[in-house]
Design an enzyme around this catalytic site. Structure first.
Site, mmCIF file in Angstrom:
data_model
loop_
_atom_site.group_PDB
_atom_site.id
_atom_site.type_symbol
_atom_site.label_atom_id
_atom_site.label_comp_id
_atom_site.label_asym_id
_atom_site.label_seq_id
_atom_site.Cartn_x
_atom_site.Cartn_y
_atom_site.Cartn_z
ATOM 1 N N HIS A 59 0.792 -1.171 0.000
ATOM 2 C CA HIS A 59 0.007 0.131 -0.095
ATOM 3 C C HIS A 59 0.949 1.444 0.048
ATOM 4 C CE1 HIS A 59 -2.815 2.758 2.249
ATOM 5 N NE2 HIS A 59 -3.246 2.624 0.988
ATOM 6 N N GLU A 79 0.629 -0.957 -4.963
ATOM 7 C CA GLU A 79 -0.421 0.189 -5.203
ATOM 8 C C GLU A 79 0.354 1.549 -5.099
ATOM 9 O OE1 GLU A 79 -3.133 2.846 -3.673
ATOM 10 O OE2 GLU A 79 -1.564 2.098 -2.710
ATOM 11 N N ASP A 81 -0.217 5.529 -5.542
ATOM 12 C CA ASP A 81 -1.157 6.628 -5.662
ATOM 13 C C ASP A 81 -0.361 7.449 -6.491
ATOM 14 O OD1 ASP A 81 -3.018 5.955 -3.557
ATOM 15 O OD2 ASP A 81 -1.059 5.973 -2.376
ATOM 16 N N ASP A 127 -3.330 3.735 -8.331
ATOM 17 C CA ASP A 127 -4.530 4.621 -7.669
ATOM 18 C C ASP A 127 -4.731 6.012 -8.295
ATOM 19 O OD1 ASP A 127 -6.343 5.566 -6.059
ATOM 20 O OD2 ASP A 127 -5.647 4.630 -4.259
#
Length: 323
Positions: A59, A79, A81, A127
């Site tokens: 994350h 993941e 961002d 993301d």
């Protein structure tokens, strides 16, 4: 390949409010698709055992150090961002002057290098915080070009992740038109609206990724069997519907109840995002403990589940062969 005329028709004038960020994209975008906008192919295909592959997704991987830490911990997907700024795409969750990590180009170079060195990194989940951003050549086309020039030739697939509120934007409409065999498109939200969005947009099932979660799933977890809005219920309904290629849950941290982690895995999620709730990824005992929790369940169910490898294609219904 999408024609320039058709692409331009997507880009009608109009101010676009960038979600989750103070940055405002200009009206009347002008995106050009590169002539060499092709689909690189560097993917192996080798059947695994019949156990279902599972993706352990790091994350908020926003720095090159975070890439190294996550892969060192055993993550097999990342993941990231993504926020567009006037001078490029960055690993950036908050879109604030002090929140940006490394440039996306540098992150992708690091990921590709690690993959070529043998790291298990199946895909990168983008993301997208402000996907309709368009300034100084920083737009969804330039982001996809980075993916196809840096990640995909190294054998790393890509998930373009949107929120339900973003599916009417230019970026979503563009991405769905030009997906290649190495790419998929994700929508995060509630099961029924997400399923309708995918159907309305005519996206093939194997290219659909449904995700549902909360910064702490414990706050709205549900019973997994009810018909309410709880995270576990949404994930279960997504899996049972067979309307999506993959279903992922988020975010598992050291604070998430162990029984809730296990219940999400029991309803059949294909992977879980894990890590810190409100910080970028780095080496820390709490993250290592979270990984042990997830892997503990996998160890107990090794006859039916296993960690995915680079030979598993997440965008295939069988998950074991390249497209």
């Amino acid at each position: 390949m999408i024609s320039l005329l058709r692409l331009c028709s997507f880009l009608a004038a109009g101010s676009i409010l960038v979600q989750g960020s103070p940055i405002i994209a200009p009206s009347a975008p002008t995106w050009d698709t590169p002539n060499n906008f092709t689909s690189p192919s560097n993917f192996t295909s080798k059947p695994g055992n019949e156990a279902s592959p599972f993706w352990l997704i790091g994350h908020r991987v926003l720095t090159k150090g975070g890439v190294r830490a996550a892969l060192g911990h055993g993550a097999n997907a990342l993941e990231v961002d993504i926020t567009g700024w006037w001078n490029g795409w960055y690993g950036d969750h908050d879109g604030l002057p002090s929140s940006a990590g490394d440039k996306v180009a540098d992150l992708f170079d690091e990921i590709a290098y690690r993959r070529r060195q043998g790291a298990q990194v199946s895909f990168v989940w983008l993301d997208l915080k402000n996907p309709d951003f368009n300034k100084n050549g920083v737009n969804i086309v330039s982001l996809m070009t980075l993916c196809r020039e840096k990640l995909e030739p190294a054998g790393v697939r890509v998930l373009f992740g949107f929120y339900s509120s973003q599916t009417s934007g230019h970026a979503f409409r563009f991405v769905k038109q030009v997906l290649n065999e190495n790419e998929a498109i994700g929508i995060d939200g509630s099961f029924e609206p997400v399923e309708k969005d995918f159907e309305k947009n005519g996206i093939r099932v194997e290219k659909r990724v449904f995700s549902s979660g909360l910064f702490n799933p414990d706050f709205n977890f549900g019973t997994c069997q009810d018909r309410a809005s709880g995270v576990c219920t949404q994930l279960r309904e997504g899996k049972e519907s067979h309307k999506f290629g993959k279903v992922f849950g988020w975010t598992v941290s050291s604070y998430t109840r162990k029984d809730h982690v296990y219940k999400m895995m029991e309803v059949g999620v294909d992977g879980l995002i894990y890590g810190f709730v409100a910080s970028h990824y780095y080496n820390h005992k709490d993250i290592r403990q979270t990984i042990r929790t997830i892997r503990g369940w996998l160890d107990e169910h090794r006859d039916t589940h296993r960690l995915a490898t680079n030979d598993d294609n997440p965008w295939s219904m069988s998950s074991r062969k390249s497209s």
